[in-house]
Scaffold this motif. Structure first.
Motif, short mmCIF file in Angstrom:
data_model
loop_
_atom_site.label_atom_id
_atom_site.label_comp_id
_atom_site.label_asym_id
_atom_site.label_seq_id
_atom_site.Cartn_x
_atom_site.Cartn_y
_atom_site.Cartn_z
N LEU A 86 0.93 -1.23 0.09
CA LEU A 86 0.01 0.21 -0.10
C LEU A 86 0.83 1.25 -0.14
CD1 LEU A 86 -2.53 -1.07 2.73
CD2 LEU A 86 -3.00 -1.09 0.09
N VAL A 87 0.39 2.36 -0.69
CA VAL A 87 1.17 3.58 -0.66
C VAL A 87 -0.12 4.60 -0.02
CG1 VAL A 87 2.24 5.38 -1.97
CG2 VAL A 87 2.51 3.02 -2.59
N PHE A 88 0.54 5.42 0.85
CA PHE A 88 -0.17 6.42 1.49
C PHE A 88 0.61 7.86 1.15
CE2 PHE A 88 -1.97 3.50 5.18
CZ PHE A 88 -2.74 3.10 4.19
N HIS A 89 0.23 8.74 1.01
CA HIS A 89 0.76 10.03 0.68
C HIS A 89 0.25 11.04 1.16
CE1 HIS A 89 3.22 12.73 -1.94
NE2 HIS A 89 2.21 13.55 -2.08
N ASP A 90 1.20 12.04 2.12
CA ASP A 90 0.64 13.16 2.88
C ASP A 90 0.47 14.31 2.11
OD1 ASP A 90 3.17 14.37 3.01
OD2 ASP A 90 3.59 13.33 4.88
N VAL A 91 -0.35 15.26 2.24
CA VAL A 91 -0.68 16.36 1.63
C VAL A 91 -1.26 17.41 2.43
CG1 VAL A 91 -1.59 15.05 -0.37
CG2 VAL A 91 -3.40 15.94 1.41
N ILE A 92 -1.28 18.71 2.33
CA ILE A 92 -1.74 19.70 3.03
C ILE A 92 -2.71 20.83 2.54
CG2 ILE A 92 0.35 20.25 4.45
CD1 ILE A 92 1.00 22.55 2.71
N ASN A 93 -3.04 20.18 1.28
CA ASN A 93 -4.24 20.77 0.63
C ASN A 93 -5.11 19.77 -0.66
OD1 ASN A 93 -2.77 21.09 -2.06
ND2 ASN A 93 -1.74 23.22 -0.89
N LEU A 94 -6.04 20.31 -1.12
CA LEU A 94 -6.72 19.70 -2.13
C LEU A 94 -6.00 19.47 -3.38
CD1 LEU A 94 -9.26 17.81 -2.91
CD2 LEU A 94 -10.25 20.02 -3.47
N ARG A 95 -5.26 20.53 -3.70
CA ARG A 95 -4.51 20.57 -4.97
C ARG A 95 -3.41 19.25 -4.90
NH1 ARG A 95 0.52 22.62 -6.66
NH2 ARG A 95 0.42 24.12 -4.55
N VAL A 108 -2.48 6.39 -5.62
CA VAL A 108 -2.18 5.99 -4.23
C VAL A 108 -3.32 5.46 -3.38
CG1 VAL A 108 -0.41 8.06 -3.90
CG2 VAL A 108 -2.92 8.25 -3.32
N ASP A 109 -3.17 4.64 -2.45
CA ASP A 109 -4.17 3.78 -2.00
C ASP A 109 -4.73 4.70 -0.66
OD1 ASP A 109 -3.73 0.91 -2.93
OD2 ASP A 109 -1.77 1.59 -2.29
N GLY A 110 -4.25 5.63 -0.22
CA GLY A 110 -4.73 6.41 0.81
C GLY A 110 -4.05 7.97 0.98
N ILE A 111 -4.67 8.85 1.48
CA ILE A 111 -4.28 10.33 1.29
C ILE A 111 -4.10 10.64 2.88
CG2 ILE A 111 -4.56 12.59 0.82
CD1 ILE A 111 -5.76 11.55 -1.84
N ILE A 112 -3.11 11.21 3.54
CA ILE A 112 -3.05 11.63 4.61
C ILE A 112 -3.30 13.27 4.56
CG2 ILE A 112 -1.50 11.85 6.68
CD1 ILE A 112 0.15 9.49 5.31
N ALA A 113 -4.38 13.77 5.23
CA ALA A 113 -4.73 15.18 5.38
C ALA A 113 -3.84 15.52 6.58
CB ALA A 113 -6.19 15.15 5.44
N VAL A 114 -2.86 16.30 6.31
CA VAL A 114 -2.01 16.92 7.40
C VAL A 114 -2.72 18.31 7.72
CG1 VAL A 114 0.39 17.51 8.41
CG2 VAL A 114 -0.12 15.62 6.80
N CYS A 115 -3.37 18.44 8.72
CA CYS A 115 -4.23 19.80 8.75
C CYS A 115 -3.62 20.73 10.01
CB CYS A 115 -5.78 19.21 9.46
SG CYS A 115 -6.60 18.46 8.13
N ALA A 116 -4.26 21.78 10.20
CA ALA A 116 -3.82 22.80 11.15
C ALA A 116 -3.36 22.13 12.57
CB ALA A 116 -4.76 23.84 11.20
N GLY A 117 -2.34 22.60 13.03
CA GLY A 117 -1.91 22.25 14.27
C GLY A 117 -1.11 20.95 14.37
#
Length: 321
Positions: A126-135, A145-154
């Motif tokens: 599996l591949v999970f990729h971290d992002v900070i925005n929708l773009r 990718v199999d998963g998206i890591i939403a790295v949010c505020a804080g």
């Protein structure tokens, strides 16, 4: 929910222990997996490069032995974090090592990882990729990718500024894979809240700095325990990309945490990490805004069991069966 089938029945909690530069090591990852959550570490923590093979072997052997001795316990798979940045001169060699060992989960950062997805899917990983925005999330979706890591505020580390109420929902509208939420979580109730928002897994780093197994100096762990959310500084100075750092460690380095200049993004060079970025992570310590809810340093096993109890108690309080 879109939890990958490969994780079914293998987790005590729907939780990933986030990979942290310097802090995450085999001892922490093994303890997390044995406790029933996904443990992880950055490939770049294993130095020199040949040590990565040794670390993966150690983790695989330890988890296999534990699983054989405790057949009724959930033993989670482990993950290796790869910095998919052009300046990461180790990326190819590190990925060759991971593919050879068929590492169950690869967590990628910074660049949409098309070639990594292809390689990992080749052996069923599996591949999970971290992002900070929708773009950034859309670019990762395009790569399969199999998963998206939403790295949010804080969140700790290189965090974004979006509210989880906004980003998780935006991603879910366009993505039917796993969504993993990062940002300020420290308890089992927080893990359940992440699921309520629409995430499949929670992603927690800072809370695991204050564990016995974490490769962090005692002063770092104590600063985590002693700090509040107001003690987190969001700055681009130290790596060229905005990240969250402990105010006390910035002051100890002789800088004014309330008057930091902007950083130079061109300074982000992973091929020179030992020299160029050692100060940012070794001496100026990262943490997320959840520090105010961390009161003690615990063994990882005790922490995960407590979080599982909190998770189940919150479900019961809300009448969730």
């Amino acid at each position: 929910m879109s939890l990958p089938a490969a994780l079914a029945g293998r987790l005590r909690l729907p939780l990933i222990g986030a990979p942290m530069f310097i802090v995450s090591n085999p001892a922490l990852a093994i303890a997390q997996c044995k406790a029933g959550i996904i443990g992880s570490f950055p490939a770049l923590n294993a130095r020199p490069q040949e040590v990565l093979d040794e670390w993966i072997r150690e983790i695989k052997d330890s988890l296999a032995a534990y699983s054989a001795a405790h057949p009724d316990e959930p033993v989670a798979p482990f993950a290796v974090n790869q910095i998919a940045h052009l300046s990461n001169a180790r990326l190819l060699a590190d990925m060759e090592t991971c593919v050879r060992h068929e590492v169950p989960i690869i967590i990628t950062s910074l660049r949409p990882p098309a070639e990594i997805v292809q390689a990992v899917h080749g052996y069923g990983g599996l591949v999970f990729h971290d992002v900070i925005n929708l773009r950034h999330a859309r670019k990762a979706m395009e790569q399969g990718v199999d998963g998206i890591i939403a790295v949010c505020a804080g969140a700790g580390g290189h965090a974004g500024t979006s509210s989880p109420f906004a980003l998780v929902k935006e991603i879910r509208r366009e993505f039917d894979g796993a969504i993993i939420l990062a940002g300020c979580m420290t308890s089992g109730a927080d893990v359940l809240a992440a699921q309520a928002l629409g995430a499949d897994l929670a992603y927690i780093g800072t809370r695991f700095i204050a564990t016995e197994e974490a490769n962090a100096p005692p002063a770092y762990k104590e600063m985590i325990v002693d700090s509040k959310s107001a003690d987190i500084v969001y700055s681009s100075l130290f790596s060229g990309v905005h990240g969250s750092y402990l105010k006390g460690s910035i002051a100890s380095a002789g800088l004014d945490p309330d008057n930091l200049p902007e950083g130079d993004k061109a300074a982000m060079d992973f091929s020179k990490r030992d020299k160029a970025e050692a100060k940012a992570w070794r001496d100026i310590w990262s943490a997320g805004q959840g520090v105010g809810n961390i009161d003690e340093i615990l063994p990882t096993s005790d922490l995960v069991l407590r979080m599982a109890e909190e998770y189940n108690a919150t479900r019961a309080r809300l009448g969730i069966t």
